[in-house]
Design an enzyme around this catalytic site. Structure first.
Site, PDB file in Angstrom:
ATOM      1  N   CYS A  13      43.806 -26.453  -3.778  1.00  0.00           N
ATOM      2  CA  CYS A  13      44.736 -27.517  -4.176  1.00  0.00           C
ATOM      3  C   CYS A  13      44.273 -28.882  -3.687  1.00  0.00           C
ATOM      4  O   CYS A  13      44.441 -29.893  -4.386  1.00  0.00           O
ATOM      5  CB  CYS A  13      46.148 -27.218  -3.686  1.00  0.00           C
ATOM      6  N   HIS A 268      50.371 -27.447   1.155  1.00  0.00           N
ATOM      7  CA  HIS A 268      49.940 -27.581  -0.240  1.00  0.00           C
ATOM      8  C   HIS A 268      49.741 -29.046  -0.586  1.00  0.00           C
ATOM      9  O   HIS A 268      50.503 -29.913  -0.147  1.00  0.00           O
ATOM     10  CB  HIS A 268      51.002 -26.965  -1.163  1.00  0.00           C
TER      11      HIS A 268
END
Length: 308
Positions: A13, A268
């Site tokens: 990510c 994330h």
């Protein structure tokens, strides 16, 4: 629209978010499209700019909602950029940029890339006893701004972080420097002055703090930033070392925000990017891409329970 997602290929990510910021920047892609194509399959697989160009072409020519960056990820693994590892976005940005610069063979493209991203500052050291002063110009790719002051108080806005970064600091006690003129260690005043800003300015908020136990924790407090930023209105004359022509270019529009949710050990990344061709904001969350408003981007100002 150019708003194509990237599949997550192993905790990628952070890499995906940075790639989207690079490839959505039309000034960067104009340089990327002019690279010299490596000779031979082996060289092509190891060349980061070429693999980025292939990924860009696949994103712009394909009709699917997302494409896989696995070929580029495999290329980066040769240079110890691993998958299944949580990267820090600021460190990974510097790694990617240096690999791109090293592997662009044409000197004029290297110069254009440097002009696009490189910041120039002048470091000053002045002895408080005899006024002996040294000056040194240096360059950097990001402005690493603190979000806390010297008393560990939270700075309230991006403009405050910028002023504090360029604020002079007294070097006393254990931090004293050796003065050639005095012949001994003396208190010094250390300061940094802004000399040049690039077309694409990258700011890194240092949202981490060390405790005495060497434990690192994340600072997630609210810190707003504007859509438009004029450095002439933020910094004082004493914090700049540039002429009027240079200062006239120090006005910026926000282009992208790479944001992290979670702690220092896990979390994330996703990117909010303003399309330079459409003038619309998008949220790039790996393979999921959606159009958002400026109010949605404001969630990246931060708070302790941040969720996309």
């Amino acid at each position: 629209t150019g708003a194509i997602g990237l599949y997550n290929v192993g905790q990628s990510c952070c890499l995906n978010s940075l790639l989207q910021v690079f490839l959505m920047n039309i000034h960067f892609t104009r340089i990327l499209r002019r690279i010299t194509v490596p000779l031979g399959d082996a060289q092509k697989k190891r060349n980061v700019p070429y693999q980025m160009l292939l990924l860009l072409e696949e994103m712009q020519c394909g009709k699917q909602k997302a494409v896989s960056p696995i070929a580029l990820a495999c290329c980066l693994s040769v240079y110890r950029v691993k998958l299944f590892v949580q990267h820090d976005a600021a460190q990974l940005f510097l790694t990617l940029w240096n690999l791109i610069k090293e592997q662009m063979k044409r000197p004029e493209l290297v110069e254009e890339l440097s002009d696009l991203y490189t910041i120039c500052v002048q470091e000053h050291l002045a002895c408080q006893k005899c006024s002996f002063e040294t000056k040194r110009n240096s360059s950097m790719l990001t402005l690493p701004l603190p979000v806390l002051d010297s008393s560990s108080h939270m700075l309230k806005a991006l403009e405050d972080c910028l002023r504090y970064f360029f604020c002079p600091e007294e070097l006393t006690d254990r931090n004293m420097c050796f003065c050639e003129q005095c012949g001994k260690k003396t208190p010094f005043l250390q300061s940094m002055k802004l000399v040049h800003l690039p077309q694409t300015l990258t700011i890194h908020l240092n949202r981490f703090c060390f405790e005495k136990s060497a434990y690192i924790y994340k600072l997630s407090h609210y810190l707003p930033f504007p859509q438009d930023l004029d450095f002439n209105a933020v910094l004082s004359e004493n914090q700049c070392q540039a002429d009027d022509n240079e200062k006239a270019t120090w006005q910026y529009e926000l282009f992208a925000v790479v944001a992290h949710s979670g702690s220092t050990s896990c979390g994330h990344y996703c990117a909010y990017i303003r399309s330079l061709t459409e003038c619309k904001w998008y949220c790039f969350n790996d393979s999921e891409v959606c159009q958002v408003s400026w109010d949605d981007v404001k969630c990246t100002y931060g708070h302790s329970k941040l969720h996309w």
